[in-house]
Structures are given as C-alpha cells and as structure tokens.
Scaffold this motif. Structure first.
Motif, mmCIF file in Angstrom:
data_model
loop_
_atom_site.group_PDB
_atom_site.id
_atom_site.type_symbol
_atom_site.label_atom_id
_atom_site.label_comp_id
_atom_site.label_asym_id
_atom_site.label_seq_id
_atom_site.Cartn_x
_atom_site.Cartn_y
_atom_site.Cartn_z
ATOM 1 N N LYS A 226 0.828 -1.204 0.000
ATOM 2 C CA LYS A 226 0.000 0.000 0.000
ATOM 3 C C LYS A 226 0.866 1.258 0.000
ATOM 4 O O LYS A 226 1.320 1.715 1.031
ATOM 5 N N ALA A 227 1.111 1.802 -1.182
ATOM 6 C CA ALA A 227 1.884 3.028 -1.270
ATOM 7 C C ALA A 227 1.090 4.174 -0.683
ATOM 8 O O ALA A 227 -0.113 4.262 -0.855
ATOM 9 N N ALA A 228 1.759 5.040 0.050
ATOM 10 C CA ALA A 228 1.097 6.190 0.642
ATOM 11 C C ALA A 228 1.939 7.426 0.409
ATOM 12 O O ALA A 228 3.130 7.348 0.120
ATOM 13 N N ILE A 229 1.300 8.562 0.542
ATOM 14 C CA ILE A 229 2.004 9.835 0.495
ATOM 15 C C ILE A 229 2.270 10.253 1.921
ATOM 16 O O ILE A 229 1.356 10.266 2.750
ATOM 17 N N ARG A 230 3.487 10.546 2.232
ATOM 18 C CA ARG A 230 3.834 10.975 3.585
ATOM 19 C C ARG A 230 3.989 12.485 3.616
ATOM 20 O O ARG A 230 4.698 13.059 2.794
ATOM 21 N N ILE A 231 3.313 13.105 4.571
ATOM 22 C CA ILE A 231 3.326 14.558 4.673
ATOM 23 C C ILE A 231 3.896 14.980 6.018
ATOM 24 O O ILE A 231 3.285 14.738 7.056
ATOM 25 N N PRO A 232 5.080 15.594 6.033
ATOM 26 C CA PRO A 232 5.618 16.118 7.290
ATOM 27 C C PRO A 232 4.894 17.423 7.649
ATOM 28 O O PRO A 232 4.776 18.319 6.817
ATOM 29 N N LEU A 233 4.418 17.532 8.894
ATOM 30 C CA LEU A 233 3.603 18.679 9.284
ATOM 31 C C LEU A 233 3.896 19.119 10.716
ATOM 32 O O LEU A 233 4.300 18.319 11.555
ATOM 33 N N THR A 234 3.653 20.386 10.990
ATOM 34 C CA THR A 234 3.592 20.908 12.354
ATOM 35 C C THR A 234 2.461 21.918 12.418
ATOM 36 O O THR A 234 2.195 22.636 11.453
ATOM 37 N N ASP A 235 1.774 21.951 13.553
ATOM 38 C CA ASP A 235 0.699 22.921 13.808
ATOM 39 C C ASP A 235 -0.276 23.014 12.636
ATOM 40 O O ASP A 235 -0.525 24.091 12.094
ATOM 41 N N THR A 236 -0.834 21.900 12.258
ATOM 42 C CA THR A 236 -1.740 21.833 11.114
ATOM 43 C C THR A 236 -2.858 20.836 11.378
ATOM 44 O O THR A 236 -2.647 19.795 11.986
ATOM 45 N N ALA A 237 -4.054 21.175 10.897
ATOM 46 C CA ALA A 237 -5.166 20.229 10.895
ATOM 47 C C ALA A 237 -5.151 19.495 9.567
ATOM 48 O O ALA A 237 -4.891 20.092 8.518
ATOM 49 N N VAL A 238 -5.410 18.191 9.602
ATOM 50 C CA VAL A 238 -5.433 17.390 8.370
ATOM 51 C C VAL A 238 -6.626 16.452 8.423
ATOM 52 O O VAL A 238 -6.866 15.779 9.423
ATOM 53 N N SER A 239 -7.395 16.433 7.345
ATOM 54 C CA SER A 239 -8.580 15.570 7.262
ATOM 55 C C SER A 239 -8.567 14.822 5.945
ATOM 56 O O SER A 239 -8.288 15.412 4.893
ATOM 57 N N THR A 240 -8.886 13.540 6.011
ATOM 58 C CA THR A 240 -8.980 12.712 4.810
ATOM 59 C C THR A 240 -10.367 12.102 4.704
ATOM 60 O O THR A 240 -10.869 11.515 5.666
ATOM 61 N N SER A 241 -10.981 12.247 3.541
ATOM 62 C CA SER A 241 -12.240 11.576 3.219
ATOM 63 C C SER A 241 -11.970 10.565 2.124
ATOM 64 O O SER A 241 -11.389 10.897 1.093
ATOM 65 N N GLY A 242 -12.376 9.307 2.354
ATOM 66 C CA GLY A 242 -12.139 8.269 1.358
ATOM 67 C C GLY A 242 -13.341 7.354 1.205
ATOM 68 O O GLY A 242 -14.194 7.280 2.097
ATOM 69 N N ASP A 243 -13.390 6.653 0.094
ATOM 70 C CA ASP A 243 -14.523 5.764 -0.174
ATOM 71 C C ASP A 243 -14.257 4.335 0.273
ATOM 72 O O ASP A 243 -14.936 3.397 -0.150
ATOM 73 N N TYR A 244 -13.258 4.147 1.159
ATOM 74 C CA TYR A 244 -12.805 2.813 1.527
ATOM 75 C C TYR A 244 -13.063 2.464 2.996
ATOM 76 O O TYR A 244 -12.675 1.387 3.451
ATOM 77 N N GLU A 245 -13.691 3.348 3.752
ATOM 78 C CA GLU A 245 -13.923 3.068 5.164
ATOM 79 C C GLU A 245 -15.307 2.465 5.412
ATOM 80 O O GLU A 245 -15.443 1.394 5.981
ATOM 81 N N ARG A 246 -16.343 3.164 4.995
ATOM 82 C CA ARG A 246 -17.717 2.675 5.166
ATOM 83 C C ARG A 246 -18.313 2.474 3.777
ATOM 84 O O ARG A 246 -18.758 3.418 3.137
ATOM 85 N N TYR A 247 -18.315 1.236 3.327
ATOM 86 C CA TYR A 247 -18.779 0.970 1.972
ATOM 87 C C TYR A 247 -19.157 -0.501 1.831
ATOM 88 O O TYR A 247 -18.856 -1.351 2.669
ATOM 89 N N ASP A 250 -22.160 -3.149 -4.509
ATOM 90 C CA ASP A 250 -23.495 -3.553 -4.951
ATOM 91 C C ASP A 250 -23.378 -4.853 -5.756
ATOM 92 O O ASP A 250 -22.692 -4.908 -6.782
ATOM 93 N N GLU A 251 -24.040 -5.887 -5.297
ATOM 94 C CA GLU A 251 -23.907 -7.200 -5.934
ATOM 95 C C GLU A 251 -24.524 -7.261 -7.328
ATOM 96 O O GLU A 251 -24.210 -8.157 -8.118
ATOM 97 N N HIS A 252 -25.387 -6.304 -7.631
ATOM 98 C CA HIS A 252 -26.032 -6.288 -8.941
ATOM 99 C C HIS A 252 -25.256 -5.468 -9.965
ATOM 100 O O HIS A 252 -25.140 -5.858 -11.124
ATOM 101 N N THR A 253 -24.726 -4.327 -9.529
ATOM 102 C CA THR A 253 -24.042 -3.420 -10.460
ATOM 103 C C THR A 253 -22.525 -3.468 -10.340
ATOM 104 O O THR A 253 -21.823 -3.012 -11.244
ATOM 105 N N GLY A 254 -22.019 -3.976 -9.212
ATOM 106 C CA GLY A 254 -20.582 -3.988 -8.990
ATOM 107 C C GLY A 254 -20.038 -2.643 -8.553
ATOM 108 O O GLY A 254 -18.824 -2.470 -8.397
ATOM 109 N N GLU A 255 -20.929 -1.669 -8.334
ATOM 110 C CA GLU A 255 -20.501 -0.326 -7.945
ATOM 111 C C GLU A 255 -20.222 -0.257 -6.451
ATOM 112 O O GLU A 255 -20.824 -0.963 -5.646
ATOM 113 N N ARG A 256 -19.298 0.626 -6.097
ATOM 114 C CA ARG A 256 -18.955 0.852 -4.696
ATOM 115 C C ARG A 256 -19.971 1.831 -4.093
ATOM 116 O O ARG A 256 -20.118 2.959 -4.572
ATOM 117 N N VAL A 257 -20.655 1.395 -3.063
ATOM 118 C CA VAL A 257 -21.629 2.234 -2.371
ATOM 119 C C VAL A 257 -20.996 2.668 -1.052
ATOM 120 O O VAL A 257 -20.760 1.837 -0.171
#
Length: 336
Positions: A226-247, A250-257
């Motif tokens: 799993k390649a990742a981007i590493r970000i060195p930070l200080t005094d910063t807020a960082v938020s990530t939204s991804g489609d891989y946590e709660r999903y 769909d067994e009929h369409t094969g789409e990611r819900v």
C-alpha cells in the motif's frame, strides 16, 4: 508548517512518532463518536499527561452525546424528530455549528450539505443496504441546506420540509479535535497529535522533527504494497475523506456504495477515491475534505486554491494524485 511531500509505504492515516525519551510520550486510544480517538502527547509529568488525555476523551464523549444521530437523547436527534413540526430552541454551540455548516454549503454551492441525511439515513453499510431508486426520488427534495431556517433571536432551528434530516458527521470530528487542542494548549502541552478517525491535528513538532501523516492508497489490496504519500507537518489540521472506510459493493451493479453522498443525487460521489485537506483548524479541513470529494478534481482544486492557508491532495479513480497549488508534488520535492 508544510514540508515537501514524498512517496513511501503506509497502511492508513497515521502519525509517525520517534523520540529518544519514550517515557515522556503518553498515548491512548478509545472508541468514541463511532471511530477511534487517538491522543499522543509529550509531558514530563505523567499525572499531568493522564489528566490531559482524560480531559480530551471526556470532551469527545460530550460532543458525541450532543451530535450523534444514533443517541436518542442527543440534541441533534431531537431536532431531527421535531424541527419539521415547529422551531426547536437549541444550545448556542449547536446553533453555531449548524450556522458554520451552512456557510460551507454556500461556499461550496451545496456540495457540502448536512441535509444529505434526509436520504443518507436510509443507507446501512454494515448490512449492505441502500434505498431504492423511487425512495431516493421521493426523499431527494429534502436535501437542500436552504430548507434549514435559523433564528438568531430565538436561537432556534426549523426545517421547511417534512423529510429533512441533518447529520453533522462531516464537521463534528474536526470540531472535536479543535476543542481537544484548545484543552492541551490551556494545560501547557506543546507537542501532541490528536486524531478522530480521518481528522487530526498536529500540535507543535515531535521534539525537533515534524510529525508525519501518511495517506494510504485507497485501492491497494496487499497491505505490504500500500503506497502512501507521507506529509511532514507541524501545527496543522489534516482531514482525509475516502470511499474505503464505510462501503459495500453492490452485488447487482458492482458499484462501490459508500458514505460520502452527492447531495444532488443522493448517491455515492464517484469521481475520486480520496481527498486530504490541510488547514489551520479541523473545523475547516473536515467539511472541506467532504466538499472536495463531492466536487471532484477540477472544481475541488479550484475551491482549495481560492482559500488562504488551505491545501489539498486528491487521488482520482485512476489512482492519479493531484495537488493544490501550495504543495510540491513528489517529483519536485525530489529535485530539491
């Protein structure tokens, strides 16, 4: 403070930690707000460190009791039950959070909209259930932040449509992290990281070295690859939204819900797979990561580049990484 970005290997959003004096670092993780709350801080006084961590966890649970749509006694749950019938008087804190959410909605042209829950509550990701097309069609008119009426004089909220529901999940964790950092600063803590799921704040540095946050590859199946981007930070807020946590798939369409819904369709946004936002506070980075996920690469970067002190990293469906104007891509960083 921002540093050049470089590619490396990572499994999830994390904060790298290293010190020759491990005994002075104190950490704890608890399950609150439907996610993992993690705190790591530097303090020479173990009792003071314990008190600081306890204070943070207490604050996280307080916000959970206020804003959880699943706790019947929460203020949010009461509003969802009754605000379409009559204006509901609410606390100053809740009023302010709704007001801030509406500002983000206006800024984003509705890409961020807490009324997404009008359809969103019909999804059950654990049970692999989603609303039918006709149900989405019936509920979709209730997704519109303009249907929320705030009255400053009475400090009340009213819904102008009977099917309106709200969910502050796209802003609550960033707000909670900000409050945690205020607690730490008030207690004299200068080096810490606080995370609530995909929302973090890096306070100070880690004793002369920056904190490091890793953004995982959303589609890598082999953990070792799993390649990742590493970000060195200080005094910063960082938020990530991804489609891989709660999903689910769909067994009929094969789409990611997944849980990040496009307010215009009531269905999962599909142009990108991951968005990470860097900002001065979580109250901004949290809703903006959701906003940019919905907007997609072009419009999302346009919005980020228009905001002072905000940067973003977007991974699209093809796995290509896009950076806002304020961040140097890995190639440029390697040439320095």
């Amino acid at each position: 403070m921002r540093y050049p970005i470089r590619l490396t290997v990572g499994l999830f959003i994390y904060v790298a930690l290293a010190s020759n004096a491990w005994a002075l670092w104190h950490s704890e993780t608890q399950g609150i707000m439907g996610t993992e709350i993690s705190v790591t801080l530097w303090d020479e006084n173990p009792e003071q460190a314990k008190l600081a961590i306890t204070s943070i966890m207490t604050e996280m649970e307080r916000i959970n009791q206020l804003l959880s749509p699943y706790i019947e006694t929460s203020e949010l749950a009461r509003v969802n039950r009754d605000a379409a019938t009559a204006p509901q008087k609410i606390s100053e804190e809740f009023y302010w959070l709704i007001h801030h959410s509406l500002r983000v909605s206006a800024l984003s042209g509705g890409a961020f909209d807490i009324t997404f829950a009008s359809v969103g509550w019909r999804y059950d990701y654990r049970a692999h259930q989603q609303p039918q097309e006709n149900e989405i069609k019936d509920l979709l008119p209730a997704i519109n932040y303009r249907l929320i009426v705030l009255d400053e004089k009475t400090r009340s909220v009213f819904f102008k449509h009977k099917n309106v529901r709200i969910d502050l999940g796209g802003i609550a964790k960033g707000y909670a992290v900000d409050n945690a950092i205020k607690i730490l600063r008030a207690m004299g803590v200068e080096h810490a990281s606080v995370s609530a799921g995909g929302d973090s704040y890096l306070l100070g540095d880690r004793q002369g070295r920056p904190w490091v946050v890793g953004i995982k590859n959303p589609r890598a199946e082999d953990p070792a690859a799993k390649a990742a981007i590493r970000i060195p930070l200080t005094d910063t807020a960082v938020s990530t939204s991804g489609d891989y946590e709660r999903y689910f798939i769909d067994e009929h369409t094969g789409e990611r819900v997944h849980h990040i819904l496009n307010p215009k369709t009531g269905k999962s946004a599909s142009e990108v797979t991951s968005v990470t936002i860097l900002a001065p506070r979580g109250l901004d980075s949290d809703p903006l990561s959701t906003t940019v996920f919905v907007l997609g690469v072009e419009k999302g970067l346009e919005l980020v580049n228009s905001l002072q002190g905000v940067d973003g990293i977007i991974i699209d469906r093809q796995g290509k990484v896009h950076y806002s104007a304020g961040l140097a891509p890995p190639e440029a960083a390697a040439a320095d």
